[in-house]
Scaffold this active site. Structure first.
Site, PDB file in Angstrom:
ATOM      1  N   TRP A   8       0.714  -1.432   0.285  1.00 13.32           N
ATOM      2  CA  TRP A   8       0.040   0.045   0.033  1.00 13.32           C
ATOM      3  C   TRP A   8       0.885   1.222  -0.072  1.00 13.32           C
ATOM      4  CZ3 TRP A   8      -4.218  -0.883  -1.986  1.00 13.32           C
ATOM      5  CH2 TRP A   8      -5.120  -2.241  -1.578  1.00 13.32           C
ATOM      6  N   ASP A  67      -1.761   6.673   6.255  1.00 15.12           N
ATOM      7  CA  ASP A  67      -2.460   5.763   5.775  1.00 15.12           C
ATOM      8  C   ASP A  67      -3.112   4.545   6.940  1.00 15.12           C
ATOM      9  OD1 ASP A  67      -4.171   3.726   4.813  1.00 15.12           O
ATOM     10  OD2 ASP A  67      -2.724   3.456   3.139  1.00 15.12           O
ATOM     11  N   LYS A 124     -12.291  -1.667   7.116  1.00 15.44           N
ATOM     12  CA  LYS A 124     -11.626  -2.590   7.800  1.00 15.44           C
ATOM     13  C   LYS A 124     -12.092  -2.587   9.152  1.00 15.44           C
ATOM     14  CE  LYS A 124      -8.374  -3.078   4.124  1.00 15.44           C
ATOM     15  NZ  LYS A 124      -7.763  -2.313   3.159  1.00 15.44           N
TER      16      LYS A 124
HETATM   17  C1  LIG Z   1      -7.306  -1.854   2.118  1.00 18.95           C
HETATM   18  C2  LIG Z   1      -6.032  -0.649   2.185  1.00 18.95           C
HETATM   19  C3  LIG Z   1      -6.024   0.368   1.263  1.00 18.95           C
HETATM   20  C4  LIG Z   1      -6.952   0.189  -0.005  1.00 18.95           C
HETATM   21  O1  LIG Z   1      -8.173   0.790   0.350  1.00 18.95           O
HETATM   22  P1  LIG Z   1      -9.387   1.081  -0.600  1.00 18.95           P
HETATM   23  O2  LIG Z   1     -10.401   1.691   0.213  1.00 18.95           O
HETATM   24  O3  LIG Z   1      -9.481  -0.077  -1.391  1.00 18.95           O
HETATM   25  O4  LIG Z   1      -8.961   1.834  -1.746  1.00 18.95           O
HETATM   26  C5  LIG Z   1      -5.049   1.311   1.401  1.00 18.95           C
HETATM   27  N1  LIG Z   1      -4.173   1.202   2.474  1.00 18.95           N
HETATM   28  C6  LIG Z   1      -4.158   0.023   3.252  1.00 18.95           C
HETATM   29  C7  LIG Z   1      -3.192   0.018   4.365  1.00 18.95           C
HETATM   30  C8  LIG Z   1      -5.277  -0.836   3.298  1.00 18.95           C
HETATM   31  O5  LIG Z   1      -5.398  -1.938   4.244  1.00 18.95           O
END
Ligand SMILES: *Cc1c(COP(=O)(O)O)cnc(C)c1O
Length: 362
Positions: free
Chosen positions: A104, A174, A198
């Site tokens: 990511w 993030d 999540k």
């Molecule tokens: C799942 C995830 C993403 C991607 O998220 P989307 O909402 O599908 O764009 C980005 N960063 C992390 C750390 C993730 O776990």
């Protein structure tokens, strides 16, 4: 009479609290006192105004978000933020520093490169992203526009045990897969973003918490939908927001407060993670991916002695009612995702299953 629910270890979209699903089900046809479902009312109506403001107030309370920060409910997922962050914050002539700890963060860097100058402050890719770099390993660009980090690496199962010190340079995080899994000092960050699916709610809504002074960097030339200043000025209602996602997010926040807040949630999360890592450390049969000190409390990744045994494990676990355990292809093996809403009883049951599997195959 509730439906039979199995243990859902999905990495995302992931398990939601049962009381949240029950309330949503109960009120799906008509919100109490409204007579219409949340999906059928104007996003500028009084009932929705109440929903979004209560969600924001509860989010601020839960995360002790200082007044100097704006809370935005956006769309496009965390992946859209990979672009929005540099578009808004990467000012001309400045550099965006990226700490690479997994797929990511690499994707975030890839998008930033399309916007302006970037630098890699540290990367643990050489070792297979098994750990988080220490503060002493970070090479920070003086006067950088920001430093970008990924607090929990969903695929590799690593998580920061510290908040990097970046001086006057805003830290961008993030936090998609560990947001509100433990107390967070928002004041240490310039911006925090997270796809909701999540730990916060359903997919389709993305949370951004941004320090107000940083909004001055958002140029008027940006597409309005990607402009933090525009979105903040409109209270996330520049256009139709993801109303259902915000509604469920609001219910999840209410549930988190009822659990006793982030301290109480972290206590349960730590216990769940410890139960799993204790089992992984008990015998050589299990091969945990993340190094101690970098281990994630949200995504526990490990391998077995052979790929055949891994396949057999997934098959037998699925048959026993444990879903979503297959690891991401870039690590292989198994991944056990145990977000806030995942019940402790499910972790204990899985460890029982693991012991029995190891006894038969170890
Ligand atoms: C799942 C995830 C993403 C991607 O998220 P989307 O909402 O599908 O764009 C980005 N960063 C992390 C750390 C993730 O776990």
């Amino acid at each position: 009479m509730s439906a039979h629910r199995i243990y859902n270890f999905s990495a995302g979209p992931a398990v939601l609290p049962v009381p949240v699903l029950e309330e949503a089900q109960r009120d799906l046809l008509a919100l109490p006192g409204v007579g219409m479902s949340v999906m059928e009312i104007s996003h500028r109506s009084k009932p929705f105004d109440e929903i979004i403001h209560t969600a924001e107030a509860n989010l601020r309370r839960l995360g002790s978000v200082p007044d100097a920060y704006k809370v935005l409910f956006l769309q496009g997922g965390a992946s859209m933020q990979f672009s929005s962050v540099p578009l808004n914050l990467l000012t001309a002539g400045a550099t965006g520093d990226y700490i690479l700890t997994g797929d990511w963060s690499k994707k975030a860097l890839k998008e930033a490169k399309k916007v302006g100058a970037t630098a890699v402050a540290a990367s643990t890719e050489d070792g297979g992203f098994k750990r988080i770099p220490a503060q002493s390993e970070l090479t920070l660009t003086p006067g950088a526009a920001y430093v970008h980090m990924t607090s929990n690496n969903t695929i590799f199962g690593t998580e920061y045990a510290y908040v990097p010190e970046t001086g006057d340079v805003p830290l961008v995080n993030d936090a998609s897969s560990d947001i509100f899994s433990r107390p967070i000092d928002v004041s240490k960050f310039g911006l925090i973003y997270a796809g909701a699916q999540k730990n916060l709610g359903p997919s389709g809504v993305t949370l951004v918490i941004v320090r107000e002074d940083l909004l001055a960097r958002s140029a008027d030339s940006l597409p309005s939908m990607l402009n933090y200043k525009t979105m903040a000025g409109a209270g996330s209602l520049y256009n139709t927001p993801p109303v259902f996602g915000i509604y469920i997010l609001g219910l999840v926040l209410k549930w988190m407060l009822a659990q006793g807040g982030l301290e109480a949630i972290a206590t349960v999360n730590d216990r769940k993670a410890k139960t799993l890592y204790d089992e992984l450390d008990r015998t050589e049969f299990w091969r945990p991916h993340a190094e101690p000190g970098s281990r994630s409390a949200m995504n526990v990744t490990f391998r077995l002695p052979t790929e055949e045994l891994e396949k057999q494990f997934v098959k037998e676990a699925t048959a026993a009612g444990f879903d979503g355990l297959k690891g991401h292809r870039s690590v292989g093996g198994l991944r056990v995702s145990i977000y806030n809403a995942f019940p402790e009883a499910g972790v204990n049951a899985l460890v029982e299953f693991m012991r029995e599997f190891e006894r038969r195959n170890g």
